[in-house]
Design an enzyme around this catalytic site. Structure first.
Site, PDB file in Angstrom:
ATOM      1  N   VAL A  84       0.865  -1.174   0.000  1.00  0.00           N
ATOM      2  CA  VAL A  84       0.000   0.000   0.000  1.00  0.00           C
ATOM      3  C   VAL A  84       0.904   1.227   0.000  1.00  0.00           C
ATOM      4  O   VAL A  84       1.866   1.302   0.783  1.00  0.00           O
ATOM      5  CB  VAL A  84      -0.933   0.029   1.230  1.00  0.00           C
ATOM      6  CG1 VAL A  84      -1.705   1.355   1.292  1.00  0.00           C
ATOM      7  CG2 VAL A  84      -1.902  -1.149   1.188  1.00  0.00           C
ATOM      8  N   THR A  95      -6.949  -4.061   4.089  1.00  0.00           N
ATOM      9  CA  THR A  95      -8.060  -4.941   4.437  1.00  0.00           C
ATOM     10  C   THR A  95      -8.932  -5.223   3.220  1.00  0.00           C
ATOM     11  O   THR A  95      -9.376  -6.353   3.001  1.00  0.00           O
ATOM     12  CB  THR A  95      -8.903  -4.316   5.560  1.00  0.00           C
ATOM     13  OG1 THR A  95      -8.080  -4.139   6.722  1.00  0.00           O
ATOM     14  CG2 THR A  95     -10.084  -5.205   5.923  1.00  0.00           C
ATOM     15  N   SER A 118       7.024  -9.496   4.924  1.00  0.00           N
ATOM     16  CA  SER A 118       8.063  -8.500   5.182  1.00  0.00           C
ATOM     17  C   SER A 118       8.017  -8.061   6.641  1.00  0.00           C
ATOM     18  O   SER A 118       9.051  -7.797   7.257  1.00  0.00           O
ATOM     19  CB  SER A 118       7.880  -7.293   4.258  1.00  0.00           C
ATOM     20  OG  SER A 118       6.573  -6.739   4.409  1.00  0.00           O
ATOM     21  N   GLU A 119       6.797  -7.980   7.195  1.00  0.00           N
ATOM     22  CA  GLU A 119       6.591  -7.660   8.606  1.00  0.00           C
ATOM     23  C   GLU A 119       5.565  -8.646   9.154  1.00  0.00           C
ATOM     24  O   GLU A 119       4.369  -8.531   8.852  1.00  0.00           O
ATOM     25  CB  GLU A 119       6.097  -6.222   8.775  1.00  0.00           C
ATOM     26  CG  GLU A 119       7.088  -5.170   8.304  1.00  0.00           C
ATOM     27  CD  GLU A 119       6.542  -3.761   8.479  1.00  0.00           C
ATOM     28  OE1 GLU A 119       6.745  -3.181   9.552  1.00  0.00           O
ATOM     29  OE2 GLU A 119       5.904  -3.265   7.521  1.00  0.00           O
ATOM     30  N   TYR A 123      -0.035  -9.683   9.179  1.00  0.00           N
ATOM     31  CA  TYR A 123      -0.996 -10.611   8.601  1.00  0.00           C
ATOM     32  C   TYR A 123      -1.782 -11.428   9.615  1.00  0.00           C
ATOM     33  O   TYR A 123      -2.721 -12.142   9.242  1.00  0.00           O
ATOM     34  CB  TYR A 123      -0.278 -11.528   7.609  1.00  0.00           C
ATOM     35  CG  TYR A 123       0.218 -10.751   6.410  1.00  0.00           C
ATOM     36  CD1 TYR A 123      -0.632 -10.423   5.373  1.00  0.00           C
ATOM     37  CD2 TYR A 123       1.538 -10.300   6.341  1.00  0.00           C
ATOM     38  CE1 TYR A 123      -0.197  -9.687   4.282  1.00  0.00           C
ATOM     39  CE2 TYR A 123       1.986  -9.565   5.263  1.00  0.00           C
ATOM     40  CZ  TYR A 123       1.117  -9.255   4.240  1.00  0.00           C
ATOM     41  OH  TYR A 123       1.551  -8.510   3.166  1.00  0.00           O
ATOM     42  N   PHE A 412       8.955 -16.117  -2.383  1.00  0.00           N
ATOM     43  CA  PHE A 412       8.188 -15.761  -3.571  1.00  0.00           C
ATOM     44  C   PHE A 412       7.531 -14.390  -3.365  1.00  0.00           C
ATOM     45  O   PHE A 412       6.661 -13.998  -4.067  1.00  0.00           O
ATOM     46  CB  PHE A 412       7.141 -16.813  -3.896  1.00  0.00           C
ATOM     47  CG  PHE A 412       6.224 -17.175  -2.734  1.00  0.00           C
ATOM     48  CD1 PHE A 412       5.065 -16.451  -2.504  1.00  0.00           C
ATOM     49  CD2 PHE A 412       6.550 -18.217  -1.869  1.00  0.00           C
ATOM     50  CE1 PHE A 412       4.216 -16.780  -1.453  1.00  0.00           C
ATOM     51  CE2 PHE A 412       5.709 -18.555  -0.822  1.00  0.00           C
ATOM     52  CZ  PHE A 412       4.537 -17.839  -0.615  1.00  0.00           C
TER      53      PHE A 412
END
Length: 412
Positions: A84, A95, A118-119, A123, A412
């Protein structure tokens, strides 16, 4: 104005991918990297968020086949390329993308969605959990020796051009892939066979062009290692590093011979392996594990999109008859009670029930335990699984084991 979320058109890929690059720091990838990811992009599974003519959000999915406990290969959505724009944060755009994507995965009949994060904190609120861990090693080869079994004695090692040896390496990978949950089966002609051979400057990390060594026994390729050699010197002499990309072998002798080779390459003093299984046997070959600077981090994140289908697709380590009370706020079709029954070596059944629950947990805990990476007992110790029938927790925790640690061999 609310951004419009729509399926990506091929003509929009460059703008879409540039949005992703900017979200991850703004450094352009090499032409080789961009060309590969362009070819691998599944446009019908890729979403762009557009504020007028400006792309402000991205999300994609690959059609993967993931190995689950017992060796079955399950279709799964490989969630990828999620971003984003910094100018559009805190508007619910992520979301919206996750909602649209999981609805699509469910409609396609895929029981699992998986991703690398990545963080990791991002999630969890969408039902993903850490399903595999990755072991990082930095082996001090001046102080560590590798002991090999007798079966390594008849293994012959030889250098091979990585691209020319791609097919024989792929044949080895295909034979080992179902041995370990979490690994991704690469379908012939899918293009994913190109990823291990990608040799851009980014992949080299300052090292040599990609090198490949094959392990052979009686003329048959039984293993391989692909790596970069990063030479360096200080006033005392050579201090080069071997940067391991991947290593697979069909048997312990070939496996050990490859590791010994890597640790004894001239003019080097260390071997760095950034992603290995947490139960990697190399830990039992080295003379001093402390000199290997072992570290563990998250690997594959797992989300059960269809609880019944996912639990029925895998095998279990012990007979089991348990009723699970599952909470799932983001994908409410999963919520409710499920009876899971399994007998060793026989069919598994997971179906809706009105019977009293034995364990209560959310879909996140099921994702953590699904591949065998975390135990239900450990999750219960953190207060994340509640036992409602005495003995049910121990039974289910044992049954959900996998025998070997799950592992994602590449990102990936």
């Amino acid at each position: 104005m609310t951004p419009e979320v729509r399926v990506l058109d091929a003509s929009e890929w460059d703008v879409w991918y540039a949005t992703l690059e900017r979200a991850f720091g703004g450094v352009e990838e090499s032409p080789e990297d961009r060309a590969l990811w362009n070819d691998l992009t599944e446009y019908e599974r890729s979403l762009g968020a557009w504020d007028g003519s400006e792309c402000v959000g991205t999300a994609g999915a690959f059609s993967f086949r993931v190995v689950v406990p017992g060796g079955a290969v399950l279709p799964a959505a490989g969630v990828t390329m999620v971003s984003v724009a910094a100018t559009h944060r805190r508007r619910g755009l992520l979301t919206t993308l996750m909602r649209r994507q999981l609805d699509d995965v469910h409609a396609r009949g895929e029981a699992l969605a998986v991703l690398t994060a990545s963080e990791p904190a991002i999630y969890g609120r969408f039902g993903y959990a850490v399903g595999t861990l990755a072991l990082s090693l930095e082996i001090d080869t001046q102080r560590v020796r590798v002991t090999v079994p007798e079966s390594a004695g008849d293994v012959r090692l030889r250098f091979a051009a990585p691209v020319a040896a791609g097919a024989v390496c792929e044949a080895v990978y295909e034979r080992v892939v179902t041995r370990r949950p979490g690994m991704l089966r690469r379908e012939p002609g899918s293009g994913w066979q190109r990823l291990p051979l990608l040799d851009s400057p980014t992949e080299r990390q300052g090292g040599s062009p990609l090198q490949c060594v094959l392990a052979e026994r009686a003329g048959e390729v039984v293993g391989y290692a692909r790596f970069h050699n990063k030479p360096s010197w200080d006033r005392s002499g050579p201090t080069g590093t071997i940067l391991l990309r991947d290593l697979e072998a069909l048997d312990p002798g070939a496996y050990a011979a490859l590791w010994r080779f890597l640790c004894e390459i001239d003019l080097t003093t260390s071997v760095v392996a950034r992603s290995r299984p947490v139960d990697d046997p190399v830990q039992h070959l080295v003379s001093d594990i402390r000199r290997c600077r072992a570290q563990v981090r998250d690997g594959l994140h797992v989300r059960l999109v269809d609880v019944g289908a996912a639990l029925q697709a895998r095998a279990y380590q012990a007979p089991l008859d348990v009723v699970l009370e599952v909470a799932d706020d983001f994908c409410p079709w999963n919520a409710g009670r499920w009876r899971l029954t399994a007998e060793t070596g026989k069919d598994v059944c997971c179906e809706r029930t009105s019977d009293a629950a034995d364990l209560a947990l959310s879909v996140t805990e099921l994702g953590a335990a699904y591949l065998g990476g975390s135990t239900l007992m450990s999750l219960a110790g953190a207060g994340r699984v509640r036992e409602l029938r005495g003995g049910a927790l121990a039974e289910a925790s044992t049954a959900f084991g996998a025998g070997v640690a799950p592992w994602l061999p590449y990102g990936f």
